[in-house]
Design an enzyme around this catalytic site. Structure first.
Site, PDB file in Angstrom:
ATOM      1  N   LYS A 206       0.946  -1.110  -0.007  1.00  0.00           N
ATOM      2  CA  LYS A 206       0.022   0.006   0.062  1.00  0.00           C
ATOM      3  C   LYS A 206       0.788   1.136   0.168  1.00  0.00           C
ATOM      4  O   LYS A 206       1.616   1.447   0.944  1.00  0.00           O
ATOM      5  CB  LYS A 206      -0.901  -0.004   1.373  1.00  0.00           C
ATOM      6  CG  LYS A 206      -1.987   1.365   1.060  1.00  0.00           C
ATOM      7  CD  LYS A 206      -2.795   1.300   2.342  1.00  0.00           C
ATOM      8  CE  LYS A 206      -1.930   2.073   3.187  1.00  0.00           C
ATOM      9  NZ  LYS A 206      -1.889   3.665   2.799  1.00  0.00           N
ATOM     10  N   GLY A 259       6.754   4.334   9.348  1.00  0.00           N
ATOM     11  CA  GLY A 259       5.765   5.385   9.283  1.00  0.00           C
ATOM     12  C   GLY A 259       5.938   6.008  10.774  1.00  0.00           C
ATOM     13  O   GLY A 259       7.040   5.677  11.665  1.00  0.00           O
ATOM     14  N   SER A 260       4.896   6.541  11.457  1.00  0.00           N
ATOM     15  CA  SER A 260       5.209   7.131  12.781  1.00  0.00           C
ATOM     16  C   SER A 260       4.830   5.978  13.935  1.00  0.00           C
ATOM     17  O   SER A 260       4.414   4.913  13.474  1.00  0.00           O
ATOM     18  CB  SER A 260       4.047   8.032  13.026  1.00  0.00           C
ATOM     19  OG  SER A 260       2.707   7.498  13.041  1.00  0.00           O
ATOM     20  N   THR A 261       5.345   6.115  14.811  1.00  0.00           N
ATOM     21  CA  THR A 261       5.438   5.253  16.071  1.00  0.00           C
ATOM     22  C   THR A 261       3.951   5.143  16.450  1.00  0.00           C
ATOM     23  O   THR A 261       3.683   3.842  16.758  1.00  0.00           O
ATOM     24  CB  THR A 261       6.124   5.752  17.300  1.00  0.00           C
ATOM     25  OG1 THR A 261       7.489   5.799  16.825  1.00  0.00           O
ATOM     26  CG2 THR A 261       5.998   4.968  18.703  1.00  0.00           C
ATOM     27  N   VAL A 263       1.248   5.096  14.590  1.00  0.00           N
ATOM     28  CA  VAL A 263       0.603   4.285  13.597  1.00  0.00           C
ATOM     29  C   VAL A 263       1.142   2.795  13.704  1.00  0.00           C
ATOM     30  O   VAL A 263       0.491   1.947  13.644  1.00  0.00           O
ATOM     31  CB  VAL A 263       0.673   4.900  12.081  1.00  0.00           C
ATOM     32  CG1 VAL A 263       0.029   3.866  11.262  1.00  0.00           C
ATOM     33  CG2 VAL A 263      -0.165   5.999  12.272  1.00  0.00           C
ATOM     34  N   GLY A 264       2.445   2.806  13.970  1.00  0.00           N
ATOM     35  CA  GLY A 264       3.476   1.422  14.111  1.00  0.00           C
ATOM     36  C   GLY A 264       2.532   0.602  15.282  1.00  0.00           C
ATOM     37  O   GLY A 264       2.292  -0.761  15.135  1.00  0.00           O
ATOM     38  N   GLU A 282       9.720   0.133  11.082  1.00  0.00           N
ATOM     39  CA  GLU A 282      10.710   1.201  11.007  1.00  0.00           C
ATOM     40  C   GLU A 282       9.869   2.369  11.310  1.00  0.00           C
ATOM     41  O   GLU A 282       9.110   2.935  10.636  1.00  0.00           O
ATOM     42  CB  GLU A 282      11.405   1.307   9.727  1.00  0.00           C
ATOM     43  CG  GLU A 282      12.479   1.997   9.718  1.00  0.00           C
ATOM     44  CD  GLU A 282      12.481   3.612   9.509  1.00  0.00           C
ATOM     45  OE1 GLU A 282      12.210   4.353  10.420  1.00  0.00           O
ATOM     46  OE2 GLU A 282      12.420   3.759   8.014  1.00  0.00           O
ATOM     47  N   CYS A 316      13.041  10.149   8.521  1.00  0.00           N
ATOM     48  CA  CYS A 316      12.919   9.593  10.092  1.00  0.00           C
ATOM     49  C   CYS A 316      14.069   9.784  10.861  1.00  0.00           C
ATOM     50  O   CYS A 316      13.974   9.930  11.958  1.00  0.00           O
ATOM     51  CB  CYS A 316      12.313   8.197   9.942  1.00  0.00           C
ATOM     52  SG  CYS A 316      13.362   7.143   8.901  1.00  0.00           S
ATOM     53  N   GLU A 413       8.751  13.998  17.393  1.00  0.00           N
ATOM     54  CA  GLU A 413       9.353  14.283  15.923  1.00  0.00           C
ATOM     55  C   GLU A 413       8.806  15.146  15.311  1.00  0.00           C
ATOM     56  O   GLU A 413       7.476  15.077  14.897  1.00  0.00           O
ATOM     57  CB  GLU A 413       9.239  12.854  15.158  1.00  0.00           C
ATOM     58  CG  GLU A 413       9.932  12.799  13.909  1.00  0.00           C
ATOM     59  CD  GLU A 413       9.771  11.333  13.290  1.00  0.00           C
ATOM     60  OE1 GLU A 413      10.817  10.839  12.719  1.00  0.00           O
ATOM     61  OE2 GLU A 413       8.918  10.653  13.344  1.00  0.00           O
TER      62      GLU A 413
END
Length: 516
Positions: A206, A259-261, A263-264, A282, A316, A413
């Site tokens: 995606k 992506g972001s933490t 959303v991870g 990551e 990042c 971030e």
């Protein structure tokens, strides 16, 4: 000037055309340049089942480039089943030698379309055309060539055990899912797809809803390279619908996310709630860049500039916290502020510009809110801090001083051209400060003392430590984070472990005793 576009009469694609009167000769736009904007499933571009589309926007002027098919859960299901069928019927039976040949052929085709891919990346993402050409597209091609070399070298070991012939097999997982961000669309695509193919998996990827076009252009070259239908599937959609459906799908055996933490965490939760699939993440970073008194100051200034303002700060592992030892602090700040003020900002298709726009209006507003918050908390703006121009999402390179470790701009971030510069006295002090965030993705050290460089590199809790450089990424060296910057490694041989599972086979060599 940015390229203009013409829509096809169908809803599946656009043609990017060159404005011959305004585009610089050094930055040619192919005319016409077709980009199919459907969902790439089973080697075909198709519309979303519910007919939904989303707009992708040119960040240089805020205008819509094209409408792209938006995948929902039903489309994700179709893509996963196509990948599963391809794996069961064809790809699991395809030799490593053949996989390698196909990947090399794809790399050759990508190289022949390199300029088109670079133009699309710059149009959709806003990064400078010289970076799209020299870094993003170049690394895309090299990554596929690197992993093509691994495709026929995936094997296990024979293990000496008593009474049995024991060996291991490194087998593919099957269908692998990937969710990539908008900051390096082609590069992240390569980091996910290439090792998955090399190890014998099929893929559903995606793209980000903000930057789908280069991934869709890539998809159009997959069938040309000869990949069987369903081996590579590329869709575009929003995280809560398409991303969640992919992470939860019971037929997906592994999910890779960048992506972001925050959303991870959601991706990991979705994976755990479905089939406990293998996960690699990551995530975010707030990387410290440590400059000692004995550093080559000219080099440190140049690298610190590159470390934060490369890709407009949308990296990042950006060196967003610069710690400078007190003996050179004033001189460093003077030089660093000047080089930051002198950064050329503007049209990313102008090769003379280093920094283009932020990727979207949302991201622009988010960055500006951090700048405002930093000022309210008492940090001082040494340079920048304002919008650049009147059109598009451009922000001046911003340097903060007089910062405290508990400030929001030091802890969170920002993902933009914003950096905080702080002073330190001793090695012990700066190591402590370097670790005062939840992240551990990367760090940098500037010193001419090799012993000190190695000592600090060992002490820093980060997945990558650069010495006398920053933001140097290669397809053959592993990349990933400590702590809340994620887990798992991408690139190099280490990435192969993400896409294989190990089977032990034991053959009995002892004779059983039977009564006669």
């Amino acid at each position: 000037m940015s390229p203009t576009i013409q829509h096809f009469t169908t809803t599946k694609g656009v043609k990017i055309t060159r404005d011959a009167a305004n585009d610089p000769v050094s930055s040619p736009i192919f005319s016409p340049l077709p980009v199919n904007t459907g969902l790439f499933i089973n080697n075909e571009f198709v519309a979303a089942k519910d007919g939904k589309t989303l707009d992708t926007v040119n960040p240089s002027n805020g205008k819509v480039i094209a409408k792209v098919s938006e995948a929902g859960p039903e489309d994700v299901d179709l893509a996963v089943h196509a990948a599963e069928k391809a794996y069961n019927d064809v790809w699991s039976k395809t030799s490593g030698k053949t996989r390698s040949r196909l990947m090399h052929k794809l790399a050759d085709i990508l190289e022949s379309h390199a300029e088109e891919l670079a133009q699309i990346e710059t149009l959709d993402n806003g990064k400078g055309i010289s970076f799209s050409r020299g870094f993003d597209v170049a690394e895309l091609i090299q990554c596929f060539r690197y992993y093509a070399g691994w495709a026929d070298k995936i094997h296990g070991k024979v293990i000496d055990t008593e009474g049995a012939f024991s060996f291991t097999r490194h087998e593919p997982i099957g269908v692998c899912g990937a969710i990539i961000p908008w900051n390096f669309p082609l590069l992240m695509l390569a980091w996910k797809i290439a090792p998955a193919l090399a190890t014998g998996n099929t893929v559903v990827l995606k793209t980000s809803e903000l930057t789908p076009l280069s991934g869709l252009k890539f998809a159009s070259l997959v069938a040309e390279a000869g990949f069987p239908p369903g081996v590579i599937n590329i869709i575009t959609g929003y995280g809560p619908r398409a991303g969640d459906a992919l992470a939860r799908h019971s037929k997906v055996g592994k999910i890779a996310f960048t992506g972001s933490t925050n959303v991870g965490r959601l991706v990991m939760k979705a994976a755990a709630e479905s089939n406990l699939k293998k996960v690699t993440l990551e995530l975010g970073g707030k990387s410290p860049n440590i400059i000692f008194d004995d550093a080559d100051l000219d080099e440190a200034v140049k690298w610190a500039h590159h470390g934060i303002f490369f890709n407009h700060g949308q990296t990042c592992c950006a060196g967003s916290r610069v710690y400078v030892q007190e003996g050179v602090y004033d001189e460093f700040l003077k030089r660093f502020s000047k080089i930051s003020r002198d950064t050329k900002i503007g049209d990313p298709f102008d090769e003379g510009n280093f920094q283009g726009p932020q990727v979207s209006e949302t991201q622009y507003n988010r960055i500006m809110s951090y700048i405002e918050h930093g000022i309210k908390e008492g940090a001082k703006v040494a340079t920048g801090g304002k919008r650049h121009g009147t059109e598009g999402y451009f922000i001046e390179p911003t340097v903060f001083t007089d910062v405290k470790e508990d400030m929001k701009i030091m802890q969170e971030e920002i993902f933009g051209p914003v950096v905080a510069v702080a002073k330190f006295k001793t090695l012990e002090e700066v190591i402590e400060k370097a670790h005062l965030t939840e992240y551990g993705l990367a760090a940098a050290v500037f010193t001419q003392n090799v012993t000190k460089a190695l000592e600090v590199s060992a002490l820093l809790k980060a997945g990558t430590v650069w010495v006398n450089c920053v933001n140097q990424l290669d397809y053959n060296t592993p990349f990933g984070g400590y702590r809340q910057s994620g887990f798992g490694r991408e690139n190099g041989k280490y990435a192969l472990d993400n896409y294989t599972q190990i089977k032990t086979v034991k053959v009995n060599l002892t004779r059983s005793t039977r009564s006669t």
